[in-house]
Write an enzyme that holds these catalytic residues in place. Sequence first.
Site, PDB file in Angstrom:
ATOM      1  N   LEU A  86      61.964  24.524  -6.725  1.00 38.77           N
ATOM      2  CA  LEU A  86      62.654  25.290  -7.763  1.00 38.77           C
ATOM      3  C   LEU A  86      61.790  26.422  -8.316  1.00 38.77           C
ATOM      4  O   LEU A  86      62.303  27.507  -8.620  1.00 38.77           O
ATOM      5  CB  LEU A  86      63.092  24.349  -8.888  1.00 38.77           C
ATOM      6  CG  LEU A  86      63.916  24.974 -10.022  1.00 38.77           C
ATOM      7  CD1 LEU A  86      65.210  25.592  -9.480  1.00 38.77           C
ATOM      8  CD2 LEU A  86      64.230  23.920 -11.093  1.00 38.77           C
TER       9      LEU A  86
ATOM     10  N   TRP B 274      64.376  38.595   3.669  1.00 35.73           N
ATOM     11  CA  TRP B 274      64.317  37.279   3.024  1.00 35.73           C
ATOM     12  C   TRP B 274      63.028  36.541   3.398  1.00 35.73           C
ATOM     13  O   TRP B 274      62.420  35.872   2.555  1.00 35.73           O
ATOM     14  CB  TRP B 274      65.538  36.485   3.473  1.00 35.73           C
ATOM     15  CG  TRP B 274      65.884  35.236   2.745  1.00 35.73           C
ATOM     16  CD1 TRP B 274      65.048  34.249   2.336  1.00 35.73           C
ATOM     17  CD2 TRP B 274      67.203  34.815   2.365  1.00 35.73           C
ATOM     18  NE1 TRP B 274      65.745  33.237   1.738  1.00 35.73           N
ATOM     19  CE2 TRP B 274      67.076  33.558   1.746  1.00 35.73           C
ATOM     20  CE3 TRP B 274      68.472  35.367   2.516  1.00 35.73           C
ATOM     21  CZ2 TRP B 274      68.180  32.845   1.262  1.00 35.73           C
ATOM     22  CZ3 TRP B 274      69.560  34.662   2.035  1.00 35.73           C
ATOM     23  CH2 TRP B 274      69.419  33.415   1.414  1.00 35.73           C
TER      24      TRP B 274
ATOM     25  N   ARG C 280      60.183  37.416   3.778  1.00 37.00           N
ATOM     26  CA  ARG C 280      58.997  37.842   3.044  1.00 37.00           C
ATOM     27  C   ARG C 280      58.613  36.819   1.978  1.00 37.00           C
ATOM     28  O   ARG C 280      57.469  36.784   1.528  1.00 37.00           O
ATOM     29  CB  ARG C 280      59.233  39.205   2.386  1.00 37.00           C
ATOM     30  CG  ARG C 280      59.412  40.353   3.368  1.00 37.00           C
ATOM     31  CD  ARG C 280      58.105  40.636   4.098  1.00 37.00           C
ATOM     32  NE  ARG C 280      57.067  41.030   3.166  1.00 37.00           N
ATOM     33  CZ  ARG C 280      55.762  40.919   3.395  1.00 37.00           C
ATOM     34  NH1 ARG C 280      55.337  40.392   4.531  1.00 37.00           N
ATOM     35  NH2 ARG C 280      54.883  41.314   2.507  1.00 37.00           N
TER      36      ARG C 280
ATOM     37  N   THR D 185      54.124  23.909 -12.070  1.00 38.61           N
ATOM     38  CA  THR D 185      54.138  22.647 -11.326  1.00 38.61           C
ATOM     39  C   THR D 185      55.341  21.763 -11.634  1.00 38.61           C
ATOM     40  O   THR D 185      55.946  21.207 -10.703  1.00 38.61           O
ATOM     41  CB  THR D 185      52.832  21.869 -11.583  1.00 38.61           C
ATOM     42  OG1 THR D 185      51.724  22.732 -11.320  1.00 38.61           O
ATOM     43  CG2 THR D 185      52.747  20.656 -10.657  1.00 38.61           C
TER      44      THR D 185
ATOM     45  N   ARG E 101      65.625  38.925  -6.072  1.00 39.63           N
ATOM     46  CA  ARG E 101      66.759  39.229  -5.202  1.00 39.63           C
ATOM     47  C   ARG E 101      68.105  39.189  -5.906  1.00 39.63           C
ATOM     48  O   ARG E 101      69.075  39.747  -5.376  1.00 39.63           O
ATOM     49  CB  ARG E 101      66.758  38.259  -4.015  1.00 39.63           C
ATOM     50  CG  ARG E 101      65.475  38.262  -3.210  1.00 39.63           C
ATOM     51  CD  ARG E 101      65.103  39.652  -2.726  1.00 39.63           C
ATOM     52  NE  ARG E 101      63.917  39.609  -1.870  1.00 39.63           N
ATOM     53  CZ  ARG E 101      63.370  40.693  -1.307  1.00 39.63           C
ATOM     54  NH1 ARG E 101      63.893  41.888  -1.513  1.00 39.63           N
ATOM     55  NH2 ARG E 101      62.292  40.580  -0.554  1.00 39.63           N
TER      56      ARG E 101
END
Length: 301
Positions: free
Chosen positions: A213, A110, A112, A89, A223
Site C-alpha cells: 500500500l 508504468w 518505472r 512501514t 499517476r
Amino acid sequence: MSLTQEQLSEIEAARSTPRPTLRAVSEGMEAHLYRAHPVLDHGFIRVVDYMGDDAAIVQAARVSYGAGTKHVSNDEGLIRYLMRHWHSTPFEMCEVKLHVKLPVFVARQWIRHRTANVNEYSARYSILDREFYIPAPEQLAAQSTVNNQGRGEVLTGAEAARVLEMLKSDANRSYDHYEAMLSQEGQQGLARELARMNLPANIYTQWYWKVDLHNLFHFLRLRADAHAQYEIRVYAEAIAACVKDWVPLAFAAFEDYRMGGVTLSGKAIAVLKRRLAGEVVAQEDSGMSKGEWREFEGVWG
C-alpha cells in the site's frame, strides 16, 4: 473490455466457490475481487488478491494483536498521524495483486515504478491478440507549447481524421506482417520472440502486478494526478476507486495529505511568512526560480 473465455470461466469458478477464512477481510475489497473494471477501449484492471485492511496498518504501528483496533476514531487519528509524518512501514503491511490489461506504451511508463512485483504476458511464448489502443477523438491533442511532455489543444477536422486513420491502418498493417512472419504455411515461420519486435507500442499486453500500500500510494500520487498522461491516469483512477473501498481510513488520509496537500520549500515558507507580515514579495526577491515561483503562485496566488 476483452477477457478470454478461459479467463471468464476462471473468474466465475473463483466467485462461485467462496471459502471461509480467519484472516482480516475488507468487505469493500471483497466486492472487487475477480471483477474486471474496464479501462480505455480494450483494457481493464481486476483485483486478484489482497492482504490486510485499515486495522492491519494500526496493528503494525502499535505492534499489537488487535488491541485498540475496535475504536475507529482512534484508528483514524493514528493513520492520519502516520500519513502526516511520512511513516511508511505500517502501510507496507497491506498488499494487493492486480491483473491489468494495458497498451505496451502505458506499460513502459508504468514499469518505472520498480517497487512492485510484475509478471507480464510473454510474447516469446504466446501470440498477442489483434487489439490496439486507438484514442478517442477528444484525446487526440497537439504538443503542448508550455510542457515538453504534455498535450495542448485537441486536434479537429481533417487533421484529426487523418491521424486516426494512420493509427488504425499502421497498427493493422504491422499485425498483418506479424501474422505473416509467424505463419508456417509454406515456410518455417519466424520465431515469436523476433516477430514481436515489429508490433506497435499501442498493442495490448497483460500482467500481474503486486504492490504494497505504501508504494501503491506513491504510484497513485503521481499517476492519478491531473498532470499525468491520460492513458495511465485512467488506470490509476480505476485502481484508486478499489483502494478507497479497501482501506477507507488510509485512503482518506492519503487524499488529504498527499493528493490534496502541498509540500513547501524553505524559501516558499519564508515568502509566506513575509506575506503574512504584510510585505509584498515578488519573484525577483523571493529566492525562487521562475519555475518555482510559477508553481508557488499556482497554489497561493
